[in-house]
Design a protein around this motif. Structure first.
Motif, mmCIF file in Angstrom:
data_model
loop_
_atom_site.group_PDB
_atom_site.id
_atom_site.type_symbol
_atom_site.label_atom_id
_atom_site.label_comp_id
_atom_site.label_asym_id
_atom_site.label_seq_id
_atom_site.Cartn_x
_atom_site.Cartn_y
_atom_site.Cartn_z
ATOM 1 N N PRO A 13 53.221 137.647 60.780
ATOM 2 C CA PRO A 13 51.879 137.875 60.217
ATOM 3 C C PRO A 13 51.384 136.710 59.374
ATOM 4 O O PRO A 13 50.180 136.454 59.317
ATOM 5 C CB PRO A 13 52.067 139.142 59.370
ATOM 6 C CG PRO A 13 53.285 139.802 59.916
ATOM 7 C CD PRO A 13 54.171 138.694 60.379
ATOM 8 N N ARG A 14 52.323 136.006 58.720
ATOM 9 C CA ARG A 14 51.912 134.873 57.879
ATOM 10 C C ARG A 14 51.252 133.807 58.735
ATOM 11 O O ARG A 14 50.216 133.248 58.371
ATOM 12 C CB ARG A 14 53.134 134.309 57.170
ATOM 13 C CG ARG A 14 52.817 133.176 56.195
ATOM 14 C CD ARG A 14 54.087 132.583 55.665
ATOM 15 N NE ARG A 14 54.891 133.588 54.975
ATOM 16 C CZ ARG A 14 56.182 133.445 54.720
ATOM 17 N NH1 ARG A 14 56.830 132.375 55.133
ATOM 18 N NH2 ARG A 14 56.845 134.383 54.083
ATOM 19 N N ARG A 15 51.853 133.533 59.893
ATOM 20 C CA ARG A 15 51.290 132.538 60.792
ATOM 21 C C ARG A 15 49.952 133.002 61.349
ATOM 22 O O ARG A 15 48.982 132.242 61.412
ATOM 23 C CB ARG A 15 52.271 132.272 61.938
ATOM 24 C CG ARG A 15 51.777 131.263 62.952
ATOM 25 C CD ARG A 15 52.733 131.226 64.132
ATOM 26 N NE ARG A 15 54.086 130.917 63.702
ATOM 27 C CZ ARG A 15 55.171 131.038 64.468
ATOM 28 N NH1 ARG A 15 55.032 131.467 65.721
ATOM 29 N NH2 ARG A 15 56.361 130.750 64.012
ATOM 30 N N THR A 16 49.881 134.271 61.743
ATOM 31 C CA THR A 16 48.635 134.815 62.277
ATOM 32 C C THR A 16 47.519 134.763 61.237
ATOM 33 O O THR A 16 46.386 134.382 61.531
ATOM 34 C CB THR A 16 48.848 136.263 62.737
ATOM 35 O OG1 THR A 16 49.865 136.295 63.738
ATOM 36 C CG2 THR A 16 47.570 136.859 63.287
ATOM 37 N N GLY A 17 47.844 135.132 59.998
ATOM 38 C CA GLY A 17 46.846 135.114 58.934
ATOM 39 C C GLY A 17 46.341 133.724 58.636
ATOM 40 O O GLY A 17 45.131 133.506 58.444
#
Length: 855
Positions: free
Chosen positions: A490-494
């Motif tokens: 999720p960190r990368r997606t965000g």
């Protein structure tokens, strides 16, 4: 050691390096291009001003007093030339005639051939001077009332040659002339159209009488300095005239143009800053993935003795190398961008030579500083994370980092920041002062942006899990895999979505403000404008011939005129204020419904003066006060204040009014400005369309005049707002491109990271087209997630901005649903395009090589 590791890492990951360099270069290109363009324009016009400024220029003091549209040119007597020429130290003196309220018309098309907006059409007298900016390159100089000289740029645009017939519309009438010659600028054309006559013709056509000039220029013989000449001439002429040296004339010419360039420069640099911010998201994501992919490599380096500091420095050194190379590429791209901007300005009429670009040494320095600062700041967190990797843990099979504890901190900080930012936005809408509201709005926008960026990973998990539940139903296995891939980190997606989110939030907020501006303006027109028709002029002056033609149209009533004057008002407390005032006919209130806070507007324009509410409050005035008023520099008179106008409509907001009959008692006839706008109403509403057609037909011989009914007026407002918003969209387009590159970069690195996994999926039956579909759906999920966040955030900013600006005319809120739908569709298109290369790469993976880990 750090340098060697950095270089080898950059070479080993050429694809990632190339994408990151493109992001940096595009961001820096905007900075460099802006600086090069504005430096070139400044240098070009400085050269023009210096080359054409006379040693001494003498003009009427009235030329500084009157800055209003429709003002009559203040003239100097012919004998002034001889008096100045006789001054010791003066080598030669010449009288000049120059006016800007003219229209050059091609009779063959009945269209004006000068610039349509921005630069003026200038008419004057032709004579040889030591530092002329023009030289005749075709034909001959004008002689007699039937000949004129035209500038080469206007002739080229209008396809006019020597011998062509043109009509020149001036305040004295329409004059048919033959082009005797074409004159070319020796330096640059500021964008104006020039039509030049011999001196007697210029005096009659432009001023209406012989023996007068608008200014006198003098050139020294070398025996005295310009300051000494100024003192001598000023002493000879007394205080009746304004005397300026070449330096003062240059400074005056540069002041207005410099303000325009500074506005343009800082506006474009603001958009460049947005591109740098978006590029920063890309770099953060790139290096976070780099650290993830090199975890085992970093563990091995740590195992053989490389310490944390060296690992950290190697990442930052790699970022430094990329920033310097990217900045260099950005400067080169900025050079090309500046040439494009120059060509765009040339298309608008401002002639700048692209072969003489001004490239100052500060440009690469500023570009390198901006690129380095952005890249190093973006790479610091990944570098710090790389340095904290434990050798034993790094040598294990890498898994996605646990987000539990980090999410709690992220939720706490992000929520606090969002609540604080939202509170600032709410408070900004409640304040009555624009300055305070603007400051609070300026603090709330970046704070809410930072908050959403911080909360991005948490929001990604929640939103993609909820909205992505339909993906398996719609797309089957590829949809399920795409959702899992987007949720895996999720960190990368965000972070990936944050880049697009920032751009789309700005686009959405701009759309909200633009739509609110349009609906507010059209609503105000409906409320305040009672006239059926409005007549304006491109030159800012409606000539007496136009007024006569309007009044000759049958079926018109309540014909009102407006004139702009410059007034010096002395209050009851002795304060002296210089401001614009509108002189209107006594029936003006029937065509423009002016609401007053106090007093009677009709009485004010018949026997007194009307001032706006803010002016009255600032200077502590009240109805009944007698003010000393001087119009156009004439002798002052005491005039009673009979009305205080409200500030609730842009049609009369901030304006002061006086009756034309009153103004004519104060201002001599030869100094009374010309009409700037005419309003009229149809005598019979049932035949208003026929009356409108008759009005247009009566003015067909005046192409500089624009005739509008209320619908046309509203359409004009919409078109003007649309032009502004399209410019904003165009400037934000570069940032959106950088955001799209971020999505492509992330997906490319993600494919590399999941090579073995994709090989296994292919081995158990996933087809090539399903692999492509999986990557494209993942891209769509990320971009639409960014679009949803950007749309919501932008709508919040737009609503707050509209509320802050409600006192400035944005009284009605409008949310452009069509624009939001277009934004979502555009986001899907960006996601589709960004996924093409990574999806193609994923589909071409060799199954055996991927499973075995062979390169």
């Amino acid at each position: 050691m750090a340098f060697t590791i950095a270089v080898r890492s950059s070479v080993a990951h050429r694809g990632r390096t190339a994408l990151s360099l493109i992001a940096i270069a595009l961001s820096i290109a905007f900075v460099a291009g802006t600086l090069i363009f504005t430096d070139t324009a400044t240098t070009t016009f400085d050269r023009l001003f210096k080359a054409t400024a006379a040693d001494i220029t003498v003009s009427s003091p009235g030329q500084n007093v009157s800055t209003s549209r429709g003002a009559r040119p203040q003239t100097l007597p012919q004998n002034l030339v001889q008096r100045i020429a006789a001054t010791p130290g003066v080598g030669t003196a010449r009288g000049e005639v120059s006016v800007q309220n003219v229209t050059i018309v091609n009779p063959a098309t009945n269209r004006a051939i000068g610039p349509t907006e921005g630069a003026p059409s200038i008419a004057g007298n032709w004579y040889l001077r030591p530092n002329s900016a023009l030289e005749i390159t075709d034909g001959k100089s004008p002689h007699g009332p039937r000949q004129a000289l035209l500038d080469a740029d206007t002739a080229h645009r209008a396809h006019v040659r020597t011998g062509a017939h043109l009509s020149i519309i001036t305040t004295t009438g329409t004059h048919d002339v033959i082009i005797s010659g074409i004159a070319t600028f020796t330096s640059t054309n500021p964008g104006a159209a020039l039509i030049l006559f011999d001196t007697p013709t210029a005096q009659m056509h432009l001023l209406g009488h012989a023996g007068a000039y608008t200014s006198v220029v003098a050139f020294g013989d070398g025996t005295r300095t310009n300051e000494q000449l100024k003192s001598k001439i000023a002493a000879e002429l007394g205080n009746s005239y304004q005397v300026r040296t070449a330096a003062e004339t240059i400074a005056q010419n540069k002041s207005g143009f410099g303000d325009y360039l500074r506005f343009l420069k800082y506006s474009m640099l603001g958009f460049a800053g947005i591109s740098l911010l978006v590029g920063g998201f890309l770099i953060v994501n790139t290096y976070l993935m780099l650290v993830s992919q090199r975890t085992r490599e970093i563990g091995l380096l740590r195992a053989i003795g490389i310490n944390r500091g060296q690992i950290n420095r190697s990442i930052l050194t790699e970022a430094l190398i990329m920033s310097l190379i990217g900045s260099g590429l950005g400067v080169a791209a900025g050079y090309l961008l500046a040439m494009g901007l120059i060509e765009a300005m040339n298309a608008l009429g401002m002639r700048l030579d692209p072969t003489h670009l001004t490239f100052r040494w500060t440009v690469p320095l500023v570009a390198a500083a901006a690129g380095t600062a952005t890249t190093l700041a973006a790479a610091w967190l990944p570098a710090h994370r790389a340095g904290t990797v434990s050798p034993i843990e790094a040598l294990r099979e890498h898994q996605a980092p646990a987000e539990g504890a980090a999410n709690q901190v992220r939720i706490t900080i992000g929520t606090f920041a969002f609540i604080s930012g939202t509170a600032l936005l709410i408070v900004s809408t409640k304040t009555s002062r624009l300055h305070t509201g603007g400051i609070l709005l300026g603090l709330g926008i970046p704070l809410t942006l930072v908050a959403v960026v911080i909360l991005g990973p948490v929001l990604a998990t929640a939103i993609i899990r909820a909205l992505g539940a339909a993906l398996p139903v719609l797309f089957g296995v590829p949809g399920r895999l795409a959702q899992c891939n987007a949720l895996r980190n999720p960190r990368r997606t965000g972070t990936t979505a944050a880049a697009l989110m920032t751009c789309l939030a700005l686009v959405t907020s701009s759309s909200v403000l633009a739509s609110s501006m349009v609906i507010s303006a059209t609503s105000q027109i409906a409320q305040a404008v009672g006239a059926d028709y409005l007549v304006t002029s491109q030159s800012g002056t409606i000539t007496p011939a136009v007024v006569k033609a309007i009044r000759s149209v049958a079926g018109l009533r309540r014909i009102s005129e407006e004139r702009q004057l410059t007034a010096t008002i002395t209050t009851t407390r002795g304060e002296t204020i210089r401001r614009r005032i509108d002189a209107v006919t006594s029936n003006y209130h029937q065509n423009i419904h002016v609401r007053t806070q106090e007093g009677e507007f009709e009485k004010a324009i018949s026997e007194g003066i009307s001032l706006n509410e803010d002016f009255v409050k600032v200077h502590h005035l009240k109805v009944g006060d007698k003010l000393k008023v001087s119009l156009e520099g004439a002798s002052p008179r005491l005039i009673p204040l009979h009305a205080v106008t409200a500030e609730d409509n842009d049609q009369y907001k901030g304006r002061a009014y006086i009756g034309i009959a009153t103004a004519q008692q104060l201002v001599p006839e030869d100094r009374m400005p010309f009409v700037t706008q005419v309003l009229a109403t149809a005598t019979d509403s049932e035949v208003s369309i026929q009356t409108y057609s008759a009005l247009q037909a009566s003015l067909v011989g005046f192409p500089q005049v624009r005739v509008m009914n209320q619908l046309d007026y509203k359409k004009l407002i919409v078109s003007q707002v649309d032009q502004l918003i399209y410019i904003v969209y165009g400037l934000l387009g570069l940032s959106i491109i950088v955001g799209g590159l971020g999505v492509m970069n992330t997906l490319t690195l993600s494919v590399i990271e999941r090579t073995r996994e994709i090989g296994l999926l292919r081995a158990v039956g996933l087809q090539r087209h399903q692999t492509v579909c999986m990557i494209q759906i993942e891209s769509l999920v990320v971009t639409l997630f960014g679009a949803v966040l950007g749309g919501g955030l932008g709508a919040l900013w737009g609503v707050a901005g509209q509320q802050v600006l409600r006192a400035e005319g944005l009284r009605q809120l409008a949310v452009p649903t069509k624009s939001l739908v277009v934004m979502l569709i555009s986001s899907a298109l960006i996601g589709f395009i960004a996924a093409l290369a990574p999806a193609f790469r994923a589909s071409r993976i060799n199954i055996l090589d991927a499973i075995t880990g062979r390169p």
